[in-house]
Design an enzyme around this catalytic site. Structure first.
Site, PDB file in Angstrom:
ATOM      1  N   ASP A   7    -100.569  23.954   4.509  1.00 19.71           N
ATOM      2  CA  ASP A   7    -101.682  24.789   4.042  1.00 19.71           C
ATOM      3  C   ASP A   7    -102.159  25.165   5.808  1.00 19.71           C
ATOM      4  O   ASP A   7    -102.563  24.255   6.122  1.00 19.71           O
ATOM      5  CB  ASP A   7    -102.724  24.037   3.534  1.00 19.71           C
ATOM      6  CG  ASP A   7    -103.843  24.739   3.170  1.00 19.71           C
ATOM      7  OD1 ASP A   7    -103.791  26.111   2.807  1.00 19.71           O
ATOM      8  OD2 ASP A   7    -105.091  24.474   3.163  1.00 19.71           O
ATOM      9  N   GLU A  67     -97.940  28.181   2.658  1.00 20.56           N
ATOM     10  CA  GLU A  67     -98.785  28.982   1.764  1.00 20.56           C
ATOM     11  C   GLU A  67     -98.992  30.228   2.376  1.00 20.56           C
ATOM     12  O   GLU A  67     -99.122  30.259   3.558  1.00 20.56           O
ATOM     13  CB  GLU A  67    -100.027  28.485   1.720  1.00 20.56           C
ATOM     14  CG  GLU A  67    -100.814  29.245   0.572  1.00 20.56           C
ATOM     15  CD  GLU A  67    -102.362  28.449   0.010  1.00 20.56           C
ATOM     16  OE1 GLU A  67    -102.128  27.832  -0.919  1.00 20.56           O
ATOM     17  OE2 GLU A  67    -103.132  28.480   0.881  1.00 20.56           O
ATOM     18  N   ASP A 140    -107.655  20.596   2.455  1.00 26.46           N
ATOM     19  CA  ASP A 140    -106.360  21.125   3.079  1.00 26.46           C
ATOM     20  C   ASP A 140    -105.099  20.270   2.994  1.00 26.46           C
ATOM     21  O   ASP A 140    -104.150  20.845   2.821  1.00 26.46           O
ATOM     22  CB  ASP A 140    -106.698  21.540   4.290  1.00 26.46           C
ATOM     23  CG  ASP A 140    -107.994  22.308   4.977  1.00 26.46           C
ATOM     24  OD1 ASP A 140    -107.956  23.349   5.179  1.00 26.46           O
ATOM     25  OD2 ASP A 140    -108.995  21.539   4.771  1.00 26.46           O
TER      26      ASP A 140
END
Length: 167
Positions: A7, A67, A140
Site C-alpha cells: 500500500d 495498489e 496501511d
C-alpha cells in the site's frame, strides 16, 4: 508462492508478505516503512528504497502486488505517493520480480466480495482470511495485506484459466 503486497505512501508504506500454499493463505511478515515529514523528499525516497531492498532480499517474494494510485483532490500528495511507489517498483524490477497492479476497487472486490466495501470490512476480512488475532495496524498494513490477498486470488484464477485453455 510468496507475494509481497504494497500500500504505497510517502509517510507510511504498508507491506505484507503472504505465502499461498494450495488454497491457504499464510501470513509471513507485515508492517510499514515510515518516514518523517521534516525529512527532505529525496531522503525519504532513499529510505523507502533502501528499506524495500532489504525486505525484498530478506523475504524473497516471487511476485509483488501494488495498489494503483487513486487521485483525489490532493494532487501534491498523489505525486509523492507515486514517487514512493516508483522506488519500490524499481527495487522489485532490479531483482527481476514481476509486479501486479490493482485498483482499490479490485482489491475490495477480491477480499470482501464488494468493490465499495468500507475500510473496516476489508480489515476484518484480512484478519479472517489470514487467521490473525487482530486486524493489522496501521490501516496501511491491512491494506497491503489485502493487496497481497487480491494478487494471490488473481494468480490462482489465472492458473485455472491457463489450465482450462491448454486442454
Amino acid at each position: 508462492m510468496r507475494v509481497l503486497g504494497i500500500d504505497p505512501g510517502i509517510a507510511i508504506m504498508g507491506f505484507g508478505f503472504i505465502d499461498k500454499i494450495g488454497h491457504r493463505l499464510v501470513p509471513v511478515q507485515y508492517g510499514s516503512i515510515q518516514t518523517t515529514p521534516d525529512t527532505a523528499q529525496e531522503v525519504r525516497l532513499q529510505q523507502i528504497y533502501e528499506s524495500s531492498c532489504k525486505l525484498l532480499d530478506q523475504y524473497q517474494p516471487e511476485t509483488v502486488a501494488v495498489e494503483k494510485l487513486f487521485f483525489n483532490k490532493n494532487v501534491t500528495n498523489a505525486f509523492s505517493v507515486g514517487q514512493a511507489r516508483g522506488v519500490l517498483m524499481l527495487a522489485a524490477a532490479q531483482r527481476g520480480i514481476p509486479i501486479g497492479e490493482y485498483t482499490p476497487m479490485q482489491v475490495k472486490q477480491s477480499v470482501v466480495g464488494y468493490g465499495g466495501a468500507e475500510k473496516k470490512q476489508v480489515q476484518e476480512m484480512v484478519k479472517r482470511l489470514l487467521g490473525l488475532a487482530t486486524a493489522p495496524k496501521p490501516d496501511d498494513v491491512a491494506d497491503a495485506l489485502a493487496v497481497a490477498i487480491c494478487h494471490a486470488h488473481a494468480s490462482g484464477m489465472s492458473q485455472l484459466m491457463n489450465g482450462a485453455t491448454r486442454r
